[in-house]
Design a protein around this motif. Structure first.
Motif, PDB file in Angstrom:
ATOM      1  N   LEU A  98     -30.123  -8.098   9.475  1.00 19.23           N
ATOM      2  CA  LEU A  98     -30.878  -9.303   9.802  1.00 19.23           C
ATOM      3  C   LEU A  98     -32.365  -9.102   9.511  1.00 19.23           C
ATOM      4  O   LEU A  98     -32.996  -9.929   8.849  1.00 19.23           O
ATOM      5  N   TYR A  99     -32.905  -8.000   9.980  1.00 19.44           N
ATOM      6  CA  TYR A  99     -34.315  -7.717   9.725  1.00 19.44           C
ATOM      7  C   TYR A  99     -34.571  -7.509   8.228  1.00 19.44           C
ATOM      8  O   TYR A  99     -35.557  -8.016   7.686  1.00 19.44           O
ATOM      9  N   ALA A 100     -33.693  -6.771   7.558  1.00 21.42           N
ATOM     10  CA  ALA A 100     -33.881  -6.495   6.129  1.00 21.42           C
ATOM     11  C   ALA A 100     -33.896  -7.789   5.312  1.00 21.42           C
ATOM     12  O   ALA A 100     -34.722  -7.955   4.404  1.00 21.42           O
ATOM     13  N   GLU A 111     -36.337  -7.262  17.845  1.00 23.44           N
ATOM     14  CA  GLU A 111     -35.118  -7.490  18.628  1.00 23.44           C
ATOM     15  C   GLU A 111     -33.823  -7.175  17.877  1.00 23.44           C
ATOM     16  O   GLU A 111     -32.762  -7.143  18.505  1.00 23.44           O
ATOM     17  N   ARG A 112     -33.900  -7.018  16.576  1.00 20.29           N
ATOM     18  CA  ARG A 112     -32.719  -6.788  15.729  1.00 20.29           C
ATOM     19  C   ARG A 112     -31.638  -7.826  16.030  1.00 20.29           C
ATOM     20  O   ARG A 112     -31.901  -9.004  15.972  1.00 20.29           O
ATOM     21  N   SER A 113     -30.431  -7.430  16.382  1.00 16.74           N
ATOM     22  CA  SER A 113     -29.343  -8.406  16.568  1.00 16.74           C
ATOM     23  C   SER A 113     -29.567  -9.301  17.785  1.00 16.74           C
ATOM     24  O   SER A 113     -29.017 -10.402  17.847  1.00 16.74           O
ATOM     25  N   GLN A 114     -30.383  -8.875  18.735  1.00 10.75           N
ATOM     26  CA  GLN A 114     -30.691  -9.716  19.899  1.00 10.75           C
ATOM     27  C   GLN A 114     -31.486 -10.962  19.489  1.00 10.75           C
ATOM     28  O   GLN A 114     -31.523 -11.942  20.228  1.00 10.75           O
ATOM     29  N   PRO A 126     -34.024 -18.276  21.240  1.00 10.54           N
ATOM     30  CA  PRO A 126     -34.186 -19.660  20.766  1.00 10.54           C
ATOM     31  C   PRO A 126     -35.353 -19.838  19.789  1.00 10.54           C
ATOM     32  O   PRO A 126     -35.286 -20.673  18.897  1.00 10.54           O
ATOM     33  N   LEU A 127     -36.396 -19.056  19.955  1.00 13.48           N
ATOM     34  CA  LEU A 127     -37.531 -19.148  19.041  1.00 13.48           C
ATOM     35  C   LEU A 127     -37.132 -18.672  17.642  1.00 13.48           C
ATOM     36  O   LEU A 127     -37.461 -19.309  16.647  1.00 13.48           O
ATOM     37  N   TYR A 128     -36.381 -17.573  17.576  1.00 15.74           N
ATOM     38  CA  TYR A 128     -35.890 -17.086  16.286  1.00 15.74           C
ATOM     39  C   TYR A 128     -34.982 -18.133  15.641  1.00 15.74           C
ATOM     40  O   TYR A 128     -35.107 -18.429  14.455  1.00 15.74           O
ATOM     41  N   THR A 129     -34.065 -18.687  16.428  1.00 19.06           N
ATOM     42  CA  THR A 129     -33.135 -19.699  15.905  1.00 19.06           C
ATOM     43  C   THR A 129     -33.889 -20.897  15.353  1.00 19.06           C
ATOM     44  O   THR A 129     -33.586 -21.382  14.255  1.00 19.06           O
ATOM     45  N   PHE A 130     -34.903 -21.358  16.087  1.00 24.32           N
ATOM     46  CA  PHE A 130     -35.727 -22.480  15.621  1.00 24.32           C
ATOM     47  C   PHE A 130     -36.437 -22.127  14.317  1.00 24.32           C
ATOM     48  O   PHE A 130     -36.414 -22.903  13.354  1.00 24.32           O
ATOM     49  N   ASP A 131     -37.065 -20.958  14.290  1.00 29.70           N
ATOM     50  CA  ASP A 131     -37.837 -20.554  13.105  1.00 29.70           C
ATOM     51  C   ASP A 131     -36.951 -20.416  11.868  1.00 29.70           C
ATOM     52  O   ASP A 131     -37.294 -20.911  10.792  1.00 29.70           O
ATOM     53  N   ILE A 132     -35.812 -19.775  12.005  1.00 37.38           N
ATOM     54  CA  ILE A 132     -34.968 -19.536  10.836  1.00 37.38           C
ATOM     55  C   ILE A 132     -34.307 -20.830  10.366  1.00 37.38           C
ATOM     56  O   ILE A 132     -34.122 -21.039   9.162  1.00 37.38           O
ATOM     57  N   LYS A 133     -33.994 -21.750  11.305  1.00 35.13           N
ATOM     58  CA  LYS A 133     -33.475 -23.062  10.892  1.00 35.13           C
ATOM     59  C   LYS A 133     -34.569 -23.860  10.190  1.00 35.13           C
ATOM     60  O   LYS A 133     -34.306 -24.569   9.218  1.00 35.13           O
ATOM     61  N   GLY A 134     -35.802 -23.732  10.677  1.00 32.03           N
ATOM     62  CA  GLY A 134     -36.929 -24.386  10.011  1.00 32.03           C
ATOM     63  C   GLY A 134     -37.114 -23.886   8.591  1.00 32.03           C
ATOM     64  O   GLY A 134     -37.368 -24.670   7.668  1.00 32.03           O
ATOM     65  N   VAL A 135     -36.970 -22.576   8.410  1.00 32.62           N
ATOM     66  CA  VAL A 135     -37.077 -21.998   7.067  1.00 32.62           C
ATOM     67  C   VAL A 135     -35.966 -22.539   6.177  1.00 32.62           C
ATOM     68  O   VAL A 135     -36.203 -22.921   5.023  1.00 32.62           O
ATOM     69  N   LEU A 136     -34.758 -22.603   6.700  1.00 31.00           N
ATOM     70  CA  LEU A 136     -33.612 -23.075   5.915  1.00 31.00           C
ATOM     71  C   LEU A 136     -33.737 -24.557   5.568  1.00 31.00           C
ATOM     72  O   LEU A 136     -33.623 -24.939   4.396  1.00 31.00           O
TER      73      LEU A 136
END
Length: 179
Positions: free
Chosen positions: A46-48, A121-124, A129-139
Motif C-alpha cells: 500500500l505504501y509502495a 500506518e501501513r495496512s491500518q 477515514p482520512l486515508y479513504t477520503f484522500d485516496i478516493k479523491g485521488v481516484l
C-alpha cells in the motif's frame, strides 16, 4: 515580436503535443494504479504504491502539465493563433489552468496525505477515514482530470467553434463614445 517560421512553429507544436500526451498517459497510469491500490491489503505494498503515485505526480505529471501550458502560451504568443482570436484556444487555456489549479489545490495534497498516512500506518491506513477520503479523491479527481485532458486534446485536433468575431469600432463610433 516576430512570429515563428513554419519549421520553428512545428517544433514548438511537436513539443506541446508531446507534453500534453505525456500528461494524458501518465494521468491515465495514475488512475489505473490507484484503482489497483483499492484492492491492496498488504501495508508495505500500500505504501509502495502510494509512494510511486506521488513520485509519478511530482516528476512527470506536474512538469508535463506546466510545460504543456508554457508551450501553449508560446504558441499563442509567437504564432497567428493568438490568445483570444479563437474560441477553442480560450477554452483550452481556461481548462488547462483549471486542471493545473485543481491538481495543485486538491489532487496533489490528497495524494501527499494518503502517502504519508500509508507510510506511518501501513495496512491500518485502510481503516482510516482520512486515508479513504484522500485516496478516493485521488481516484475520482484523477479520472476527471484524465478525461478533461483527453477532451482538451480533442479540442486541439478538431478546433471547434472557430474564430471569434471582434467588432471593430468605426471612426464615428469612437468619437461619439468619447463625447
Amino acid at each position: 515580436m516576430p512570429k515563428l517560421n513554419v519549421k520553428q512553429k512545428n517544433w514548438l507544436l511537436s513539443a506541446h503535443v508531446a507534453f500534453g500526451s505525456i500528461w494524458l498517459g501518465t494521468a491515465l497510469c495514475i488512475v489505473a494504479i490507484a484503482l489497483k491500490n483499492t484492492h491492496t491489503t498488504n501495508g508495505d505494498e500500500l505504501y509502495a504504491v502510494n509512494a510511486s503515485l506521488k513520485l509519478i505526480d511530482d516528476f512527470v505529471i506536474i512538469p508535463s502539465a506546466n510545460l504543456s501550458l508554457l508551450t501553449g502560451g508560446l504558441l499563442c504568443w509567437l504564432t497567428i493563433w493568438g490568445f483570444f482570436k479563437h474560441y477553442w484556444v480560450i477554452v483550452k487555456w481556461i481548462a488547462t489552468v483549471l486542471l493545473i489549479t485543481t491538481g495543485t489545490v486538491w489532487l496533489g495534497p490528497w495524494l501527499n496525505a494518503a502517502t504519508s498516512i500509508s507510510e506511518i500506518e501501513r495496512s491500518q491506513a485502510l481503516s482510516n477515514p482520512l486515508y479513504t477520503f484522500d485516496i478516493k479523491g485521488v481516484l475520482i479527481g484523477g479520472t476527471i482530470q484524465t478525461l478533461s485532458v483527453l477532451i482538451i486534446i480533442g479540442i486541439s485536433v478538431l478546433k471547434p467553434w472557430g474564430r471569434r468575431i471582434v467588432k471593430v469600432k468605426s471612426p464615428e463610433e469612437s468619437t461619439s463614445s468619447s463625447s
